[in-house]
Enzyme design. Structure first.
Site, PDB file in Angstrom:
ATOM      1  N   ASP A  38      10.476  -5.481  -1.689  1.00 34.76           N
ATOM      2  CA  ASP A  38       9.672  -5.077  -2.850  1.00 34.76           C
ATOM      3  C   ASP A  38      10.286  -3.879  -3.549  1.00 34.76           C
ATOM      4  O   ASP A  38      10.300  -3.790  -4.773  1.00 34.76           O
ATOM      5  CB  ASP A  38       8.249  -4.684  -2.419  1.00 34.76           C
ATOM      6  N   SER A  83       1.883 -17.162  -9.472  1.00 32.58           N
ATOM      7  CA  SER A  83       1.917 -16.008  -8.566  1.00 32.58           C
ATOM      8  C   SER A  83       1.133 -14.885  -9.229  1.00 32.58           C
ATOM      9  O   SER A  83       0.483 -15.098 -10.249  1.00 32.58           O
ATOM     10  CB  SER A  83       3.346 -15.615  -8.244  1.00 32.58           C
ATOM     11  N   GLU A 115     -10.954  -9.450  -3.351  1.00 35.98           N
ATOM     12  CA  GLU A 115     -10.796 -10.143  -2.073  1.00 35.98           C
ATOM     13  C   GLU A 115      -9.478  -9.733  -1.444  1.00 35.98           C
ATOM     14  O   GLU A 115      -8.595  -9.179  -2.112  1.00 35.98           O
ATOM     15  CB  GLU A 115     -10.834 -11.662  -2.284  1.00 35.98           C
ATOM     16  N   LYS A 117      -5.822  -9.866   0.016  1.00 39.42           N
ATOM     17  CA  LYS A 117      -4.613 -10.630  -0.288  1.00 39.42           C
ATOM     18  C   LYS A 117      -3.912 -10.926   1.035  1.00 39.42           C
ATOM     19  O   LYS A 117      -3.360 -10.039   1.682  1.00 39.42           O
ATOM     20  CB  LYS A 117      -3.692  -9.838  -1.214  1.00 39.42           C
ATOM     21  N   ASP A 119      -1.251 -12.347   3.691  1.00 44.31           N
ATOM     22  CA  ASP A 119       0.204 -12.429   3.692  1.00 44.31           C
ATOM     23  C   ASP A 119       0.637 -13.601   4.561  1.00 44.31           C
ATOM     24  O   ASP A 119       1.035 -13.436   5.705  1.00 44.31           O
ATOM     25  CB  ASP A 119       0.772 -11.109   4.215  1.00 44.31           C
ATOM     26  N   GLU A 174      -4.377 -19.876   1.988  1.00 41.90           N
ATOM     27  CA  GLU A 174      -3.224 -19.348   2.701  1.00 41.90           C
ATOM     28  C   GLU A 174      -3.239 -19.830   4.150  1.00 41.90           C
ATOM     29  O   GLU A 174      -4.252 -19.720   4.830  1.00 41.90           O
ATOM     30  CB  GLU A 174      -3.317 -17.816   2.638  1.00 41.90           C
ATOM     31  N   TYR A 226      -9.113 -19.567  -0.916  1.00 46.67           N
ATOM     32  CA  TYR A 226      -9.510 -18.541  -1.881  1.00 46.67           C
ATOM     33  C   TYR A 226      -9.624 -19.023  -3.324  1.00 46.67           C
ATOM     34  O   TYR A 226     -10.015 -18.271  -4.201  1.00 46.67           O
ATOM     35  CB  TYR A 226      -8.604 -17.305  -1.826  1.00 46.67           C
ATOM     36  N   LYS A 315      -1.271  -3.605  -4.410  1.00 47.10           N
ATOM     37  CA  LYS A 315      -0.497  -3.551  -3.165  1.00 47.10           C
ATOM     38  C   LYS A 315      -0.693  -2.191  -2.512  1.00 47.10           C
ATOM     39  O   LYS A 315      -0.548  -1.163  -3.173  1.00 47.10           O
ATOM     40  CB  LYS A 315       0.997  -3.736  -3.464  1.00 47.10           C
ATOM     41  N   CYS A 409      30.188  28.965   5.204  1.00 50.86           N
ATOM     42  CA  CYS A 409      28.748  28.918   4.936  1.00 50.86           C
ATOM     43  C   CYS A 409      28.517  28.795   3.429  1.00 50.86           C
ATOM     44  O   CYS A 409      29.088  29.567   2.654  1.00 50.86           O
ATOM     45  CB  CYS A 409      28.098  30.187   5.479  1.00 50.86           C
ATOM     46  N   CYS A 412      26.926  32.437   2.291  1.00 49.13           N
ATOM     47  CA  CYS A 412      27.636  33.726   2.351  1.00 49.13           C
ATOM     48  C   CYS A 412      29.152  33.565   2.445  1.00 49.13           C
ATOM     49  O   CYS A 412      29.880  34.551   2.489  1.00 49.13           O
ATOM     50  CB  CYS A 412      27.126  34.553   3.522  1.00 49.13           C
ATOM     51  N   CYS A 446      26.378  29.301  10.896  1.00 46.05           N
ATOM     52  CA  CYS A 446      26.971  30.406  10.154  1.00 46.05           C
ATOM     53  C   CYS A 446      26.868  31.588  11.101  1.00 46.05           C
ATOM     54  O   CYS A 446      25.790  31.900  11.613  1.00 46.05           O
ATOM     55  CB  CYS A 446      26.172  30.678   8.881  1.00 46.05           C
ATOM     56  N   CYS A 451      23.852  37.000   6.920  1.00 46.45           N
ATOM     57  CA  CYS A 451      23.835  35.932   5.905  1.00 46.45           C
ATOM     58  C   CYS A 451      22.482  35.932   5.182  1.00 46.45           C
ATOM     59  O   CYS A 451      21.434  35.839   5.827  1.00 46.45           O
ATOM     60  CB  CYS A 451      24.087  34.581   6.561  1.00 46.45           C
TER      61      CYS A 451
HETATM   62  S1  IVH Z   1      -5.545 -16.144  -5.854  1.00 46.09           S
HETATM   63  C1  IVH Z   1      -2.644 -17.036  -9.237  1.00 46.09           C
HETATM   64  N1  IVH Z   1      -6.218 -14.924  -3.705  1.00 46.09           N
HETATM   65  O1  IVH Z   1      -0.523 -14.162  -3.089  1.00 46.09           O
HETATM   66  C2  IVH Z   1      -2.363 -17.267  -7.834  1.00 46.09           C
HETATM   67  N2  IVH Z   1      -3.938 -15.453  -3.961  1.00 46.09           N
HETATM   68  O2  IVH Z   1       1.588 -12.807  -4.468  1.00 46.09           O
HETATM   69  C3  IVH Z   1      -3.194 -16.402  -6.972  1.00 46.09           C
HETATM   70  N3  IVH Z   1      -2.542 -14.793  -2.025  1.00 46.09           N
HETATM   71  O3  IVH Z   1       0.559 -16.959  -4.877  1.00 46.09           O
HETATM   72  C4  IVH Z   1      -4.238 -17.146  -6.302  1.00 46.09           C
HETATM   73  N4  IVH Z   1      -4.175 -13.989  -0.825  1.00 46.09           N
HETATM   74  O4  IVH Z   1      -0.190 -17.203  -2.405  1.00 46.09           O
HETATM   75  C5  IVH Z   1      -5.199 -15.443  -4.391  1.00 46.09           C
HETATM   76  N5  IVH Z   1      -7.032 -13.925  -1.812  1.00 46.09           N
HETATM   77  C6  IVH Z   1      -6.010 -14.414  -2.495  1.00 46.09           C
HETATM   78  C7  IVH Z   1      -4.701 -14.407  -1.973  1.00 46.09           C
HETATM   79  C8  IVH Z   1      -3.678 -14.940  -2.751  1.00 46.09           C
HETATM   80  C9  IVH Z   1      -2.891 -14.243  -0.877  1.00 46.09           C
HETATM   81  C10 IVH Z   1      -1.177 -15.167  -2.361  1.00 46.09           C
HETATM   82  C11 IVH Z   1      -1.025 -16.416  -3.167  1.00 46.09           C
HETATM   83  C12 IVH Z   1      -0.286 -15.988  -4.401  1.00 46.09           C
HETATM   84  C13 IVH Z   1       0.432 -14.778  -3.888  1.00 46.09           C
HETATM   85  C14 IVH Z   1       0.896 -13.876  -4.980  1.00 46.09           C
END
Ligand code: IVH
Length: 689
Positions: A38, A83, A115, A117, A119, A174, A226, A315, A409, A412, A446, A451
């Site tokens: 990132d 995304s 909500e 996010k 991973d 996910e 989601y 993030k 140094c 000095c 030194c 100094c």
């Molecule tokens: S909503 C428009 N809700 O994060 C697409 N996405 O970095 C987003 N992700 O592509 C859909 N948790 O794969 C949404 N609670 C959540 C999420 C989520 C993870 C992912 C998803 C998206 C990616 C973007």
């Protein structure tokens, strides 16, 4: 930077990012963490924003995700898998709000939906007449891979929806591996000498890309829904939050950490609330997804490029980031040790801007193979001071310069001596420093006693031990330059008029400084010894000496007698003892102590620490981390000391307890790693009573 250099840097970044992206998306085995990836991306987009002429629509950064693998059947998504645009601070979040508000009717009332996010691996699931018919990965957003067979092995993906279900629905969510499952899997892989997964996301993706569904089944994955990308007409909803309710009713896992927020303040408090439990959350998360909740307004805002305008991904601050070493300066410390200091292109890590970090010594530089101009990974977890953890060798251009210790140094210009330092000062080591330094690391000193740099650092150390907060480094330097002080003892003869006549010092600030100096004149023996800056005598050793000798005179007598018995004291080794003896045998040091006393410093006799002998914390080492709600860290420390315990700065095998308050950081993690017992505030209070 010259424009050609910018162009080269952009190319380098693109190449490295593409290589890491391939590792991440296709091989599921990245050699760096997401933070690093990132961070490089962030630098690239910043450069492209500043120099739009280098924007290239065909460049890898304009493609979503990875290429679909050949081994699975490709499927075209009916609804493109988008995304999200990331925001990295509350400020950026608020900019996003400003942007969207401009596009909405004036005074439009709306709410946000927050909500977690996740991973993991984004997947699309299609159900016809309530039956799971196809599941696919995102791929490049337009075309993904059909992984239906593998998805069917995930228990939390319903094969049949609960009634009443729609005729047709495309669910987005996910696929995840829990942190616990990853731990077990990696343990097993280690035993079998197989590659370990870097994180839960890669483990989940790797599992779903196994051609044999039996292998995927063994991985114990989960699925959280989601979003609904499409649904047949019989069901209508007006809000994103309603989708979540439906998804739950159809039989999907929907995370309960979600909220409808009336405004950005509420969003921010949701973000902060989740951050507190994020570490303990069963699945890997990398932020919070914030959406405009009203579907109608989502349509107004629409999609730009590959991401919807009505959504943002907040993030959490990364604990690691990349930056460029602009220079390496050499600092001269109070004992004369030359310490290299890396100067960075300022970058944000764990919520604060970092522009420099100590490199400790030449050994460290050699171990890292760090050169001026290098792109490096820096880490700053929680309250830890930043450090360089790695050099990204692939980002080199060939123009990087090696770091050399000067012969003279830098302050000095006197000769620099090379010494094998056999010992590390016991205290003064802060967490985050490198504890695994070889015992005989080479140090550069030194040797000039006069100094100016040494003197300046010494003055800073002195006032900080005396708790004279009003006199920061700048003021000290000014007083020295103006001839008001030549050594630390002169501080106690300063008067208000001396200071008030200096330019930029008013009566009030002069008064404050003098008042504080007078208040702090009285000092305990242990602090006085610490303030003297004797080589190897930090806070703890000073306390041991003070408790043992009781008065300064007794210590001096002992150090100057032929039978110096200093190293017979518990915790004091030969190197410390040698240093203490030579300090008190130097007439100049005795003269300095006399001058301090003459100028008004009063040294209080040390009380014998009976707690050390009899206290219930006798022999126990404590580490404090996080914030306690009932007392400050200082008070907690005092209480531990009063019961005969010790407080140390970092966690090791020898730590007896880690006291973890609110927002405890990496020390807590270290404790867990090393199996050290952790007490919460309540348990600690019980122990005190
Ligand atoms: S909503 C428009 N809700 O994060 C697409 N996405 O970095 C987003 N992700 O592509 C859909 N948790 O794969 C949404 N609670 C959540 C999420 C989520 C993870 C992912 C998803 C998206 C990616 C973007």
């Amino acid at each position: 930077m010259k424009e050609t250099e910018i162009k080269d840097r952009i190319e380098k970044l693109r190449k490295e990012i593409a290589r890491l992206r391939e590792q991440y998306h296709v091989q599921n085995n990245p050699e760096v963490t997401d933070d690093i990836y990132d961070s490089l991306n962030r630098e690239l987009s910043k450069l492209l924003k500043e120099f739009p002429k280098f924007v290239d629509l065909n460049a890898p950064e304009n493609r979503v995700g990875g290429k679909p693998l050949d081994k699975f059947i490709k499927v075209k998504h009916k609804n493109r898998m988008l995304s999200l645009n990331d925001v990295f601070s509350v400020e950026e979040l608020s900019d996003w709000e400003t942007r969207i508000k401009k596009l909405l009717p004036q005074n439009q009332v709306f709410s946000y939906f927050c909500e977690v996010k996740f991973d993991g691996l984004a997947v699309s699931l299609i159900y016809e007449n309530g039956i799971f018919v196809r599941g696919a990965t995102r791929g490049d957003g337009f075309v993904g891979e059909d992984i239906t067979q593998n998805l069917k092995t995930i228990h939390s993906i319903p094969l049949v929806l609960s009634k009443p279900f729609p005729k047709y629905i495309e669910v987005r969510g996910e696929a995840l591996m829990s942190k616990e499952t990853l731990k077990t899997l990696n343990k097993k892989n280690k035993k079998e000498d197989k590659t370990l997964f870097a994180n839960t996301r890669n483990a989940a993706a790797g599992s779903l890309r196994q051609l044999d569904p039996k292998l995927a089944a063994a991985r114990n994955l989960d699925f959280y829904a989601y979003d609904i990308a499409q649904i047949s007409e019989e069901i209508v909803f007006n809000k994103h939050s309603e989708k979540h309710t439906y998804l739950k009713d159809f039989g999907f896992n929907v995370d309960s950490n979600q909220a409808v927020c009336k405004n950005l303040d509420e969003v921010v408090s949701f973000i902060n609330k989740f951050q507190k439990i994020r570490e303990k959350f069963s699945f890997g998360t990398d932020g919070i997804v914030i959406s405009v909740d009203e579907e109608k307004l989502q349509d107004v805002l629409g999609v730009v490029g590959k991401a919807p305008r009505y959504m943002a991904a907040f993030k959490y601050p990364a604990e690691r980031a990349t930056t460029v070493v602009k220079d390496v300066l050499i600092n001269v410390g109070r004992t004369g040790v030359l310490t290299p200091l890396a100067i960075f292109e300022p970058t944000s890590v764990a919520g604060s801007v970092v522009s420099k970090a100590t490199l400790h010594n030449m050994d460290q530089i050699e171990r890292l193979d760090l050169r001026i101009g290098d792109t490096v990974v820096i880490e700053k977890a929680g309250d830890v001071i930043p450090k360089v953890v790695e050099v990204l060798i692939r980002m080199r251009t060939g123009k990087e310069k090696k770091v050399k210790m000067p012969n003279k140094c830098p302050v000095c210009s006197q000769i620099v001596a090379k010494k094998n330092s056999a010992i590390l000062p016991r205290s003064g080591l802060r967490h985050g420093q490198n504890f695994s330094l070889p015992q005989s690391s080479v140090a550069y000193y030194c040797i000039n006693k006069k100094c100016p740099a040494k003197n300046e650092r010494y003055l800073e150390h002195f006032v900080s031990v005396f708790d004279i907060y009003e006199m920061g480094p700048k003021i000290l330097r000014r007083f020295k330059d103006e001839g008001l002080i030549t050594d630390a003892a002169d501080i106690f003869t300063l008067d208000k008029t001396d200071i008030a006549t200096l330019e930029r010092f008013g009566d009030k600030s002069a008064e404050n400084i003098i008042k504080e100096i007078q208040e702090k004149k009285k000092i305990s023996l242990s602090k006085f010894l610490w303030a003297l800056g004797i080589l190897h005598v930090g806070e703890e050793t000073a306390r041991d000496l003070a408790e043992n000798f009781g008065t300064l005179d007794k210590l001096i007598d002992s150090a100057r007698s032929d039978l110096a018995e200093i190293d017979s004291i518990e915790n004091i080794g030969p190197a410390v003892s040698k240093s203490v003896i030579s300090f008190f045998r130097d007439e100049n040091n005795l003269k300095f102590i006399e001058k301090l006393q003459k100028n008004g410093v009063v040294i209080e006799k040390a009380k014998e620490n009976t707690a050390k002998k009899n206290g219930k914390f006798r022999g126990l080492n404590f580490v404090l981390t996080g914030t306690l709600s009932t007392m400050s860290r200082e008070i907690a420390k005092e209480k531990i000391l009063a019961l005969g315990g010790k407080v140390v700065g970092s966690v090791s095998k020898n730590t007896s307890y880690v006291i973890a308050g609110e927002d405890a950081g990496s020390k807590l993690k270290n404790a867990e790693k090393l199996g050290v017992k952790v007490l919460d505030e309540k348990e600690f209070l019980n122990m005190l009573n």
